[in-house]
Write a protein that holds these residues in place. Structure first.
Motif, PDB file in Angstrom:
ATOM      1  N   VAL A 159       0.834  -1.200   0.000  1.00  0.00           N
ATOM      2  CA  VAL A 159       0.000   0.000   0.000  1.00  0.00           C
ATOM      3  C   VAL A 159       0.871   1.253   0.000  1.00  0.00           C
ATOM      4  N   ALA A 163       1.009   4.002  -2.932  1.00  0.00           N
ATOM      5  CA  ALA A 163       0.739   5.419  -2.642  1.00  0.00           C
ATOM      6  C   ALA A 163       1.905   6.284  -3.113  1.00  0.00           C
ATOM      7  N   HIS A 173      -6.024  13.595  -5.905  1.00  0.00           N
ATOM      8  CA  HIS A 173      -6.124  14.240  -4.601  1.00  0.00           C
ATOM      9  C   HIS A 173      -5.738  13.269  -3.476  1.00  0.00           C
ATOM     10  N   LEU A 174      -4.941  13.800  -2.513  1.00  0.00           N
ATOM     11  CA  LEU A 174      -4.394  12.940  -1.464  1.00  0.00           C
ATOM     12  C   LEU A 174      -5.492  12.280  -0.622  1.00  0.00           C
ATOM     13  N   LEU A 175      -6.630  12.976  -0.479  1.00  0.00           N
ATOM     14  CA  LEU A 175      -7.690  12.415   0.378  1.00  0.00           C
ATOM     15  C   LEU A 175      -8.263  11.121  -0.200  1.00  0.00           C
ATOM     16  N   LEU A 177      -6.566   8.831  -1.719  1.00  0.00           N
ATOM     17  CA  LEU A 177      -5.623   7.779  -1.335  1.00  0.00           C
ATOM     18  C   LEU A 177      -5.790   7.388   0.120  1.00  0.00           C
ATOM     19  N   LEU A 178      -5.923   8.404   0.991  1.00  0.00           N
ATOM     20  CA  LEU A 178      -6.091   8.111   2.414  1.00  0.00           C
ATOM     21  C   LEU A 178      -7.393   7.339   2.635  1.00  0.00           C
ATOM     22  N   GLY A 181      -6.856   3.760   1.661  1.00  0.00           N
ATOM     23  CA  GLY A 181      -6.112   3.069   2.710  1.00  0.00           C
ATOM     24  C   GLY A 181      -7.010   2.710   3.880  1.00  0.00           C
ATOM     25  N   ALA A 182      -7.893   3.647   4.251  1.00  0.00           N
ATOM     26  CA  ALA A 182      -8.802   3.404   5.367  1.00  0.00           C
ATOM     27  C   ALA A 182      -9.755   2.250   5.063  1.00  0.00           C
ATOM     28  N   GLY A 185      -8.006  -1.109   5.170  1.00  0.00           N
ATOM     29  CA  GLY A 185      -7.743  -1.485   6.554  1.00  0.00           C
ATOM     30  C   GLY A 185      -9.009  -1.889   7.290  1.00  0.00           C
TER      31      GLY A 185
ATOM     32  N   ARG B  45       2.125  19.678  -1.746  1.00  0.00           N
ATOM     33  CA  ARG B  45       1.130  19.599  -2.812  1.00  0.00           C
ATOM     34  C   ARG B  45       0.350  20.911  -2.958  1.00  0.00           C
ATOM     35  N   GLY B 124      -7.853  -1.186  11.993  1.00  0.00           N
ATOM     36  CA  GLY B 124      -7.411  -1.528  10.644  1.00  0.00           C
ATOM     37  C   GLY B 124      -7.398  -0.308   9.736  1.00  0.00           C
ATOM     38  N   ALA B 125      -8.453   0.505   9.842  1.00  0.00           N
ATOM     39  CA  ALA B 125      -8.529   1.704   8.992  1.00  0.00           C
ATOM     40  C   ALA B 125      -7.358   2.639   9.297  1.00  0.00           C
ATOM     41  N   GLY B 128      -4.218   1.232   7.719  1.00  0.00           N
ATOM     42  CA  GLY B 128      -4.195   1.468   6.275  1.00  0.00           C
ATOM     43  C   GLY B 128      -3.843   2.902   5.943  1.00  0.00           C
ATOM     44  N   MET B 129      -4.419   3.844   6.701  1.00  0.00           N
ATOM     45  CA  MET B 129      -4.115   5.252   6.454  1.00  0.00           C
ATOM     46  C   MET B 129      -2.654   5.552   6.785  1.00  0.00           C
ATOM     47  N   VAL B 132      -0.538   4.595   3.795  1.00  0.00           N
ATOM     48  CA  VAL B 132      -0.650   5.595   2.724  1.00  0.00           C
ATOM     49  C   VAL B 132       0.153   6.840   3.088  1.00  0.00           C
TER      50      VAL B 132
END
Lengths: 190, 198
Positions: A159, A163, A173-175, A177-178, A181-182, A185, B45, B124-125, B128-129, B132
């Protein structure tokens, strides 16, 4: 957990964080071990799980990671008796950890800007560039691989790698991707 | 006394900049709220790629100062950007933008945490974040590599210095301060020498 704090205790909380601010080269997180020694072991104002939760919540939340310091003040205040003391704790710890370092940075940056043509200033700013760029890559690497790399973390590395490539090569947009990931998970896929 | 890495100095009035203190405050609030697991990637960014308040070269130079000074790096960086445009008021406003709204979110999360701390989905979330967020920081470093093309030391020396710091931090896990002092000091000294010869 219940604690009693008098005015002198609040003052020493503020003073301790004012001093740590000057030592926090590389970020406030580098002084976390000393905060643990002071708040948990020496003064018994926080329990061990409360200390760890403060760091973990601030890492997971948006915003600068220094906010973990505010959470410690918040928790000390809650332990001492309620929401208004919790807010006092937030103010004292955050003010303490930020005032000396930001003042110093402000004047250093002003000086550097006024003297930007000096050979020494140019040599510092340009000389640090290769180190700084490399440190960013290294920081991401350290965050992705954790304290002790193990094979069960392979999906997490995948992951992080994905990313990296997407952010490097696209303008997504980065959000998004986040969020992705969420979701991965949440469903236990990483 | 001109050096090639500062073409942006040529037309300062053409550069986009924060329009006002409220603009500065809202910009920093918005980017801080996007910064899960660290704000740096979002600063790069938003301020370099989208708003263009900074060039990549300026970003790297400011980041060096923000890192070597005590205090949270990204807080130092926002303070410096605010100060450049609006003096001490800009510094305070950028700082407030970076901290106020995220602080409210963090306190709210602390209140919720006690109730939902045991949820494996939530854990888990967050994991994952975190993965990233690690990728975002690595990518930020990779995107800044082109700023080294015109470096006074030349590409080969930059590559060597960069590799050495990567190994020191990522593989050997040496303390950041030591790496900044030793490798940073060496790099600055070499650059100083090279600038004198030019």
């Amino acid at each position: 957990m219940q604690i009693v704090m008098d005015a002198g205790d609040w003052l020493s909380l503020l003073l301790h964080f004012l001093v740590l601010s000057l030592l926090s080269i590389g970020g406030a997180i580098t002084t976390a071990p000393d905060m643990h020694r002071f708040l948990v072991q020496e003064r018994h104002w926080l329990t061990d799980p409360q200390f760890s939760a403060s760091v973990a919540i601030a890492q997971a939340a948006p915003g600068p990671n220094v906010l973990f310091v505010a959470l410690m003040g918040w928790q000390v205040g809650l332990n001492a008796g309620g929401l208004h003391l919790a807010l006092l704790g937030v103010l004292l710890t955050l003010f303490g950890i930020l005032l000396p370092s930001t003042t110093l940075t402000y004047f250093a940056a002003q000086w550097g800007h006024r003297n930007r043509e000096l050979r020494a200033v140019r040599a510092f700013k340009q000389g640090m560039a290769p180190i700084v760029v490399s440190l960013l890559v290294a920081t991401g690497w350290v965050l992705a691989s954790g304290a002790r790399p193990q094979w069960s973390d392979a999906p997490l590395w995948a992951v992080a790698l994905a990313a990296t490539l997407v952010v490097w090569r696209t303008r997504l947009h980065l959000l998004w991707l986040l969020g992705a990931g969420a979701v991965l998970g949440w469903f236990g896929l990483v | 006394m001109s050096f090639p890495s500062a073409p942006a100095e040529a037309a300062p009035q053409e550069r986009p900049r924060p329009r006002s203190l409220p603009d500065l405050f809202l910009s920093f609030t918005w980017l801080a709220l996007q910064g899960f697991g660290g704000v740096l990637a979002v600063v790069q960014r938003e301020l370099v790629e989208r708003k263009r308040w900074l060039t990549r070269e300026e970003f790297v130079e400011d980041w060096a100062v923000a890192q070597i000074m005590p205090g949270p790096n990204v807080v130092n960086l926002s303070l410096m950007i605010g100060a450049r445009h609006f003096g001490w008021r800009g510094a305070l406003v950028a700082l407030a933008g970076m901290l106020v709204a995220p602080l409210a979110v963090v306190l709210l999360l602390a209140l919720l945490h006690a109730r939902f701390a045991d949820s494996p989905q939530l854990a888990g979330a967050l994991r994952g974040m975190g993965a990233v967020a690690a990728g975002l920081i690595t990518a930020t470093g990779l995107k800044l590599l082109p700023t080294l093309r015109t470096h006074p030391l030349g590409r080969a020396a930059c590559l060597l210095l960069g590799l050495a710091s990567f190994v020191a931090i990522a593989v050997l896990r040496l303390p950041l301060l030591a790496v900044l002092l030793v490798l940073g000091g060496l790099s600055c000294a070499l650059t100083w020498q090279r600038l004198g010869r030019a």
